[in-house]
Design a protein around this motif. Sequence first.
Motif, PDB file in Angstrom:
ATOM      1  N   SER A 178       0.834  -1.204   0.000  1.00 22.35           N
ATOM      2  CA  SER A 178       0.000   0.000   0.000  1.00 22.35           C
ATOM      3  C   SER A 178       0.868   1.253   0.000  1.00 22.35           C
ATOM      4  N   MET A 179       2.017   1.196   0.664  1.00 25.96           N
ATOM      5  CA  MET A 179       2.934   2.327   0.653  1.00 25.96           C
ATOM      6  C   MET A 179       3.498   2.559  -0.752  1.00 25.96           C
ATOM      7  N   VAL A 180       3.878   1.466  -1.425  1.00 23.61           N
ATOM      8  CA  VAL A 180       4.406   1.573  -2.794  1.00 23.61           C
ATOM      9  C   VAL A 180       3.369   2.195  -3.714  1.00 23.61           C
ATOM     10  N   LEU A 181       2.147   1.685  -3.658  1.00 23.38           N
ATOM     11  CA  LEU A 181       1.088   2.175  -4.535  1.00 23.38           C
ATOM     12  C   LEU A 181       0.768   3.642  -4.253  1.00 23.38           C
ATOM     13  N   ALA A 182       0.633   3.992  -2.971  1.00 21.76           N
ATOM     14  CA  ALA A 182       0.312   5.374  -2.611  1.00 21.76           C
ATOM     15  C   ALA A 182       1.440   6.320  -2.991  1.00 21.76           C
ATOM     16  N   SER A 183       2.669   5.879  -2.807  1.00 27.37           N
ATOM     17  CA  SER A 183       3.818   6.714  -3.139  1.00 27.37           C
ATOM     18  C   SER A 183       3.904   6.964  -4.641  1.00 27.37           C
ATOM     19  N   ALA A 184       3.694   5.917  -5.434  1.00 26.93           N
ATOM     20  CA  ALA A 184       3.750   6.059  -6.896  1.00 26.93           C
ATOM     21  C   ALA A 184       2.630   6.962  -7.400  1.00 26.93           C
ATOM     22  N   ILE A 185       1.429   6.756  -6.885  1.00 30.87           N
ATOM     23  CA  ILE A 185       0.291   7.591  -7.309  1.00 30.87           C
ATOM     24  C   ILE A 185       0.504   9.029  -6.867  1.00 30.87           C
ATOM     25  N   GLY A 186       0.954   9.215  -5.632  1.00 30.83           N
ATOM     26  CA  GLY A 186       1.205  10.561  -5.136  1.00 30.83           C
ATOM     27  C   GLY A 186       2.250  11.294  -5.948  1.00 30.83           C
ATOM     28  N   GLY A 187       3.308  10.585  -6.346  1.00 27.50           N
ATOM     29  CA  GLY A 187       4.351  11.209  -7.158  1.00 27.50           C
ATOM     30  C   GLY A 187       3.823  11.664  -8.512  1.00 27.50           C
ATOM     31  N   GLN A 188       2.979  10.845  -9.122  1.00 26.85           N
ATOM     32  CA  GLN A 188       2.394  11.216 -10.415  1.00 26.85           C
ATOM     33  C   GLN A 188       1.472  12.434 -10.276  1.00 26.85           C
ATOM     34  N   ILE A 189       0.712  12.465  -9.184  1.00 25.37           N
ATOM     35  CA  ILE A 189      -0.184  13.606  -8.957  1.00 25.37           C
ATOM     36  C   ILE A 189       0.617  14.894  -8.786  1.00 25.37           C
ATOM     37  N   ILE A 190       1.726  14.817  -8.048  1.00 20.61           N
ATOM     38  CA  ILE A 190       2.566  16.001  -7.840  1.00 20.61           C
ATOM     39  C   ILE A 190       3.122  16.497  -9.168  1.00 20.61           C
ATOM     40  N   THR A 191       3.626  15.575 -10.009  1.00 19.63           N
ATOM     41  CA  THR A 191       4.204  15.968 -11.294  1.00 19.63           C
ATOM     42  C   THR A 191       3.154  16.609 -12.208  1.00 19.63           C
ATOM     43  N   LYS A 192       1.927  16.089 -12.191  1.00 20.28           N
ATOM     44  CA  LYS A 192       0.878  16.607 -13.073  1.00 20.28           C
ATOM     45  C   LYS A 192       0.282  17.915 -12.575  1.00 20.28           C
ATOM     46  N   THR A 193       0.134  18.042 -11.272  1.00 20.84           N
ATOM     47  CA  THR A 193      -0.550  19.219 -10.728  1.00 20.84           C
ATOM     48  C   THR A 193       0.405  20.288 -10.207  1.00 20.84           C
ATOM     49  N   GLY A 217      -0.936   5.958   4.325  1.00 20.30           N
ATOM     50  CA  GLY A 217      -0.582   7.291   4.804  1.00 20.30           C
ATOM     51  C   GLY A 217       0.897   7.570   4.682  1.00 20.30           C
ATOM     52  N   LEU A 218       1.701   6.575   4.988  1.00 22.18           N
ATOM     53  CA  LEU A 218       3.152   6.732   4.887  1.00 22.18           C
ATOM     54  C   LEU A 218       3.576   6.964   3.446  1.00 22.18           C
ATOM     55  N   GLY A 219       2.998   6.218   2.512  1.00 23.28           N
ATOM     56  CA  GLY A 219       3.348   6.368   1.104  1.00 23.28           C
ATOM     57  C   GLY A 219       3.009   7.740   0.545  1.00 23.28           C
ATOM     58  N   LEU A 220       1.894   8.304   0.974  1.00 24.33           N
ATOM     59  CA  LEU A 220       1.492   9.623   0.486  1.00 24.33           C
ATOM     60  C   LEU A 220       2.365  10.743   1.037  1.00 24.33           C
ATOM     61  N   SER A 221       2.787  10.611   2.286  1.00 20.40           N
ATOM     62  CA  SER A 221       3.499  11.715   2.938  1.00 20.40           C
ATOM     63  C   SER A 221       5.016  11.613   2.855  1.00 20.40           C
ATOM     64  N   PHE A 222       5.556  10.410   2.741  1.00 24.50           N
ATOM     65  CA  PHE A 222       7.005  10.210   2.844  1.00 24.50           C
ATOM     66  C   PHE A 222       7.825  11.040   1.850  1.00 24.50           C
ATOM     67  N   PRO A 223       7.484  11.063   0.529  1.00 25.24           N
ATOM     68  CA  PRO A 223       8.341  11.783  -0.420  1.00 25.24           C
ATOM     69  C   PRO A 223       8.144  13.297  -0.418  1.00 25.24           C
ATOM     70  N   VAL A 224       7.061  13.768   0.170  1.00 23.82           N
ATOM     71  CA  VAL A 224       6.655  15.159  -0.011  1.00 23.82           C
ATOM     72  C   VAL A 224       7.648  16.147   0.593  1.00 23.82           C
ATOM     73  N   PHE A 225       8.117  15.878   1.789  1.00 26.29           N
ATOM     74  CA  PHE A 225       8.890  16.887   2.507  1.00 26.29           C
ATOM     75  C   PHE A 225      10.299  17.057   1.950  1.00 26.29           C
ATOM     76  N   THR A 226      10.882  15.990   1.416  1.00 26.44           N
ATOM     77  CA  THR A 226      12.164  16.135   0.719  1.00 26.44           C
ATOM     78  C   THR A 226      11.984  16.995  -0.520  1.00 26.44           C
TER      79      THR A 226
END
Length: 533
Positions: free
Chosen positions: A311-326, A369-378
């Motif tokens: 779930s962390m992998v999936l959320a992280s990948a989806i979150g990264g794509q959303i950040i790049t697009k938006t 939750g971890l997957g969505l938030s982990f990459p954001v702050f870096t």
Amino acid sequence: MEHLEHKKKVMIMIAIMSAMLFAALNQTIVGTALPRIISEIGGMDYYSWVFTIFMLTSSVTAILVGKLSDMYGRKPFILLGIGVFMVGSFLNGLSGSIFQLILFRGIQGFGAGMIMSTAFTAVGDLFPPRERGKWQGLMSSVFGLASVFGPTLGGWIVDNANWHWVFWVFLPVGFIAFGMIYKMFPSQTAKTGQKVDYLGSIMLTLTIIPLLLAFTWGGNDYDWLSVQILSLLGGAVIALILFIVTEKNASNPVLPLGLFKNRIFTLSNMIGFILGAGMFGAIMYMPFFIQGVMGTSATKSGIVMMPMTLSMVLASAIGGQIITKTGRYKFLALIGLFVMSSGMVLLSFMDTDTTNARALINIIIVGTGLGLSFPVFTLAVQNAVAHQFLGVATAATQLFRQIGGTIGVAIMGTVMNQSMANKMSEQMGAVKESPVLSNPDAAKGLEKLQDPQLIMNADKLNEIEKTLPPELSGVFDTIVTGVREALSYALTNVFLIGAIILFVGFLLTFFIKEIPLRMSNKEETEAKKAVNE
């Protein structure tokens, strides 16, 4: 390196992620296997040190290498990091005591600090902030991939083979990663005329070490108000003051204090500290609950933990794509921290009657939750600072996250040990009054059961049960149940504290200013203003 063709960048990223995969696999495989390793070599009282020493050495190394890589390039440090990590992994497999294991884990930490610091910084060299979201997400997915295979394989090894292979099985991946980095990663021109801030590095190290030692020993080996703990905390404060004075006068500070004038940098690192405490608390103590309280084998424990990482992998990948697009990232951090803290609350309600299905659902929530938030702050920090500070700023985010993990695990370990001791004393009172314990041999055998290490080892439990006379079978079951209930009670407190810590991070995220993600590394106007250059 931003000017390189896209195909070349992708190949470099594959090389970087292979190095990260090697380091991450060696980290995640330990969590599930460690309870069994500890049950064989002993040292339950030093359990948290196996993680603490790793976080300590990797934290110090990451920040120092972050600055050095800004000066001399990333390639030599990532290669050195892989080499040191491989040596540490090999030596870990030779450990004959908990103290040797701790020492060799420290060596691993030095290598991991170099790898992680340069790997995440290299993303900033290769891509502008707007494109980094998907790559940060993919790199976080590497941790998730390692977390899927690592715990499962670690559990299988300790259940079916010699535990030493936990540390040796992935050494071939290290050789492959080293070769790929050496061949593909471009060398960068070193910046001449800059002095290495040796004094600042020493002061920073002398600040971190006693601070972490104080939080590790406090409440366990020494009373919180003891001379030892107060001396360590006092030494950390003095070293911090000297560090600040040193950095103000340094021509090339190891950690430029001007970065802390950047509100995004400061808040992101505070939240990263909190996220580290919650994340490592869940990763470290959840296997204890599954194996010790629920009585699940190490192999099945890894399988139960697998959905969290998926779930962390999936959320992280989806979150990264959303950040790049938006180009937006703050709302993902808010959602992630809220979901993760909610998941930790659910973990705190689990007990000895908890089913695998319920545990699975709870840890999926934590992982999402971890997957969505982990990459954001870096990403937020890299976008908010000038490119010349990219290495040290990225390393600082890892420093605070890892220190948070170290201190968080130490505090949670203190809470667990104290809570369990109190509960055990309360529950064992009635058992000690049993007349069957007048037999010294029987009393000695049952006393061994009060060691929580045995709860994680079904084979040893069976051996003890066979040595007891039939009339003690009921007492045996009572003690085992009591130990499981005491461990459950202790871990409930640990998860609840983790939930509170993460919710504080959620509230702090509202105060982060979201600035537009730059389309090029050359667009640094906002960053330079933020750092007050």
